[in-house]
Motif scaffolding. Sequence first.
Motif, PDB file in Angstrom:
ATOM      1  N   ASP A 160     -23.059 -27.327  19.841  1.00  0.00           N
ATOM      2  CA  ASP A 160     -23.026 -26.551  21.080  1.00  0.00           C
ATOM      3  C   ASP A 160     -21.977 -27.106  22.033  1.00  0.00           C
ATOM      4  OD1 ASP A 160     -24.990 -24.858  20.216  1.00  0.00           O
ATOM      5  OD2 ASP A 160     -26.603 -25.799  21.356  1.00  0.00           O
ATOM      6  N   ARG A 161     -21.516 -26.197  22.898  1.00  0.00           N
ATOM      7  CA  ARG A 161     -20.504 -26.529  23.887  1.00  0.00           C
ATOM      8  C   ARG A 161     -20.990 -26.089  25.260  1.00  0.00           C
ATOM      9  NH1 ARG A 161     -15.407 -23.665  20.954  1.00  0.00           N
ATOM     10  NH2 ARG A 161     -14.085 -25.088  22.082  1.00  0.00           N
ATOM     11  N   ILE A 162     -20.279 -26.513  26.290  1.00  0.00           N
ATOM     12  CA  ILE A 162     -20.569 -26.088  27.655  1.00  0.00           C
ATOM     13  C   ILE A 162     -19.433 -25.165  28.107  1.00  0.00           C
ATOM     14  CG2 ILE A 162     -20.721 -26.867  30.062  1.00  0.00           C
ATOM     15  CD1 ILE A 162     -23.183 -27.636  28.551  1.00  0.00           C
ATOM     16  N   ALA A 163     -19.791 -24.062  28.739  1.00  0.00           N
ATOM     17  CA  ALA A 163     -18.797 -23.150  29.315  1.00  0.00           C
ATOM     18  C   ALA A 163     -19.061 -23.042  30.814  1.00  0.00           C
ATOM     19  CB  ALA A 163     -18.874 -21.777  28.673  1.00  0.00           C
ATOM     20  N   TRP A 164     -18.015 -23.252  31.591  1.00  0.00           N
ATOM     21  CA  TRP A 164     -18.065 -23.053  33.033  1.00  0.00           C
ATOM     22  C   TRP A 164     -17.319 -21.754  33.301  1.00  0.00           C
ATOM     23  CZ3 TRP A 164     -15.485 -26.744  37.126  1.00  0.00           C
ATOM     24  CH2 TRP A 164     -15.928 -26.405  38.395  1.00  0.00           C
ATOM     25  N   ILE A 165     -18.038 -20.756  33.779  1.00  0.00           N
ATOM     26  CA  ILE A 165     -17.472 -19.424  33.956  1.00  0.00           C
ATOM     27  C   ILE A 165     -17.411 -19.094  35.450  1.00  0.00           C
ATOM     28  CG2 ILE A 165     -17.720 -16.974  33.399  1.00  0.00           C
ATOM     29  CD1 ILE A 165     -19.328 -17.902  30.912  1.00  0.00           C
ATOM     30  N   MET A 166     -16.226 -18.660  35.882  1.00  0.00           N
ATOM     31  CA  MET A 166     -16.017 -18.278  37.279  1.00  0.00           C
ATOM     32  C   MET A 166     -15.745 -16.786  37.347  1.00  0.00           C
ATOM     33  SD  MET A 166     -13.545 -21.322  38.568  1.00  0.00           S
ATOM     34  CE  MET A 166     -14.021 -23.029  38.363  1.00  0.00           C
ATOM     35  N   THR A 167     -16.422 -16.117  38.256  1.00  0.00           N
ATOM     36  CA  THR A 167     -16.190 -14.689  38.480  1.00  0.00           C
ATOM     37  C   THR A 167     -16.139 -14.435  39.978  1.00  0.00           C
ATOM     38  OG1 THR A 167     -18.566 -14.213  38.433  1.00  0.00           O
ATOM     39  CG2 THR A 167     -17.370 -13.946  36.369  1.00  0.00           C
ATOM     40  N   GLY A 168     -15.484 -13.351  40.350  1.00  0.00           N
ATOM     41  CA  GLY A 168     -15.409 -12.966  41.752  1.00  0.00           C
ATOM     42  C   GLY A 168     -16.601 -12.129  42.151  1.00  0.00           C
ATOM     43  N   GLY A 169     -16.916 -12.148  43.438  1.00  0.00           N
ATOM     44  CA  GLY A 169     -18.059 -11.388  43.925  1.00  0.00           C
ATOM     45  C   GLY A 169     -17.681 -10.150  44.700  1.00  0.00           C
ATOM     46  N   ALA A 170     -16.386  -9.849  44.809  1.00  0.00           N
ATOM     47  CA  ALA A 170     -15.945  -8.635  45.511  1.00  0.00           C
ATOM     48  C   ALA A 170     -15.260  -7.733  44.489  1.00  0.00           C
ATOM     49  CB  ALA A 170     -14.986  -9.002  46.637  1.00  0.00           C
ATOM     50  N   PHE A 171     -14.801  -6.569  44.921  1.00  0.00           N
ATOM     51  CA  PHE A 171     -14.214  -5.641  43.965  1.00  0.00           C
ATOM     52  C   PHE A 171     -12.695  -5.664  43.935  1.00  0.00           C
ATOM     53  CE2 PHE A 171     -18.435  -3.861  44.751  1.00  0.00           C
ATOM     54  CZ  PHE A 171     -18.892  -3.853  43.442  1.00  0.00           C
ATOM     55  N   THR A 172     -12.074  -6.105  44.982  1.00  0.00           N
ATOM     56  CA  THR A 172     -10.618  -6.054  45.023  1.00  0.00           C
ATOM     57  C   THR A 172      -9.977  -7.406  45.291  1.00  0.00           C
ATOM     58  OG1 THR A 172     -10.664  -5.529  47.379  1.00  0.00           O
ATOM     59  CG2 THR A 172     -10.618  -3.665  45.823  1.00  0.00           C
ATOM     60  N   GLY A 173     -10.764  -8.457  45.270  1.00  0.00           N
ATOM     61  CA  GLY A 173     -10.254  -9.759  45.660  1.00  0.00           C
ATOM     62  C   GLY A 173      -9.490 -10.479  44.560  1.00  0.00           C
ATOM     63  N   LYS A 174      -8.633 -11.406  44.988  1.00  0.00           N
ATOM     64  CA  LYS A 174      -7.892 -12.261  44.073  1.00  0.00           C
ATOM     65  C   LYS A 174      -8.224 -13.701  44.429  1.00  0.00           C
ATOM     66  CE  LYS A 174      -3.765 -11.383  42.139  1.00  0.00           C
ATOM     67  NZ  LYS A 174      -2.330 -11.087  42.078  1.00  0.00           N
ATOM     68  N   TYR A 175      -8.441 -14.524  43.402  1.00  0.00           N
ATOM     69  CA  TYR A 175      -8.834 -15.914  43.575  1.00  0.00           C
ATOM     70  C   TYR A 175      -7.784 -16.826  42.959  1.00  0.00           C
ATOM     71  CZ  TYR A 175     -13.327 -13.768  44.491  1.00  0.00           C
ATOM     72  OH  TYR A 175     -14.334 -12.995  45.008  1.00  0.00           O
ATOM     73  N   TYR A 176      -7.626 -18.000  43.567  1.00  0.00           N
ATOM     74  CA  TYR A 176      -6.698 -19.013  43.068  1.00  0.00           C
ATOM     75  C   TYR A 176      -7.471 -20.328  42.990  1.00  0.00           C
ATOM     76  CZ  TYR A 176      -3.481 -15.463  44.757  1.00  0.00           C
ATOM     77  OH  TYR A 176      -2.831 -14.274  44.993  1.00  0.00           O
ATOM     78  N   ILE A 177      -7.489 -20.936  41.805  1.00  0.00           N
ATOM     79  CA  ILE A 177      -8.239 -22.171  41.578  1.00  0.00           C
ATOM     80  C   ILE A 177      -7.254 -23.277  41.217  1.00  0.00           C
ATOM     81  CG2 ILE A 177     -10.119 -23.260  40.272  1.00  0.00           C
ATOM     82  CD1 ILE A 177     -10.985 -20.760  41.856  1.00  0.00           C
ATOM     83  N   ASP A 178      -7.274 -24.382  41.964  1.00  0.00           N
ATOM     84  CA  ASP A 178      -6.413 -25.535  41.686  1.00  0.00           C
ATOM     85  C   ASP A 178      -7.176 -26.497  40.776  1.00  0.00           C
ATOM     86  OD1 ASP A 178      -4.746 -27.708  41.626  1.00  0.00           O
ATOM     87  OD2 ASP A 178      -4.705 -28.030  43.780  1.00  0.00           O
ATOM     88  N   VAL A 179      -6.742 -26.606  39.535  1.00  0.00           N
ATOM     89  CA  VAL A 179      -7.420 -27.485  38.572  1.00  0.00           C
ATOM     90  C   VAL A 179      -6.658 -28.789  38.357  1.00  0.00           C
ATOM     91  CG1 VAL A 179      -8.510 -25.547  37.399  1.00  0.00           C
ATOM     92  CG2 VAL A 179      -6.346 -26.422  36.539  1.00  0.00           C
ATOM     93  N   SER A 180      -5.549 -28.982  39.042  1.00  0.00           N
ATOM     94  CA  SER A 180      -4.733 -30.193  38.868  1.00  0.00           C
ATOM     95  C   SER A 180      -5.484 -31.438  39.322  1.00  0.00           C
ATOM     96  CB  SER A 180      -3.437 -30.072  39.666  1.00  0.00           C
ATOM     97  OG  SER A 180      -2.669 -28.989  39.204  1.00  0.00           O
ATOM     98  N   HIS A 181      -5.285 -32.518  38.598  1.00  0.00           N
ATOM     99  CA  HIS A 181      -5.742 -33.857  38.990  1.00  0.00           C
ATOM    100  C   HIS A 181      -7.235 -33.953  39.281  1.00  0.00           C
ATOM    101  CE1 HIS A 181      -1.503 -34.686  39.015  1.00  0.00           C
ATOM    102  NE2 HIS A 181      -1.310 -33.733  39.903  1.00  0.00           N
ATOM    103  N   GLY A 182      -8.060 -33.231  38.563  1.00  0.00           N
ATOM    104  CA  GLY A 182      -9.507 -33.340  38.725  1.00  0.00           C
ATOM    105  C   GLY A 182     -10.060 -32.685  39.975  1.00  0.00           C
TER     106      GLY A 182
END
Length: 190
Positions: free
Chosen positions: A159-181
């Motif tokens: 088994d593996r772990i999945a971290w899933i991100m979704t938006g809560g609005a209908f027209t929004g755009k999201y930006y996630i910074d994953v650099s350096h932890g």
Amino acid sequence: MRRGLLAFGIIFLLTISIASAGFLTYYGKVEGIAKVKGPRFYASCTSVDSNIVYKLLINDNSTGDCTPREFTDGSLKWFLSDSLGISSFYPANYSFYVKAKADKPGQILHLELWITDKEGNKKEGGLICDANINITTNETFSSYSAYCMSNSLTLNENDRIAWIMTGGAFTGKYYIDVSHGNTRIEVDKA
């Protein structure tokens, strides 16, 4: 007389050392408490098979330096770990840390933590926990946190772990910074 005194001294030292050894055996027990940290999962820059699924590193903060992960509402960002190699996991508190911004303040980022099979498919009943983050900035990245808890987990060693991100609005755009932890999950025993 000297020999008697020397013999007495040797016998006295032997008696004291034997008594000390017995005393230490009985009273000289060492006890301690060790605090063990739970695992940390780091969202990484490395794509697994598309622009949707990225690696979720276990206890490895070498996430690299990359452009922010971007997605719109209605689409997902997955971060998927390697196989865990364990058959169970203790009840835990999960702390989500996300460095993010959105095109409009007030958008909700929904975070889910899942158990998946070795191919990365969500397992039935495999939702570990979920939480929401209210993204309040659209110009600069800000750090956000959210928390959730789970009971003990019964796992298959693949088994593996999945971290899933979704938006809560209908027209929004999201930006996630994953650099350096910057974007990670910290796990502590409940």
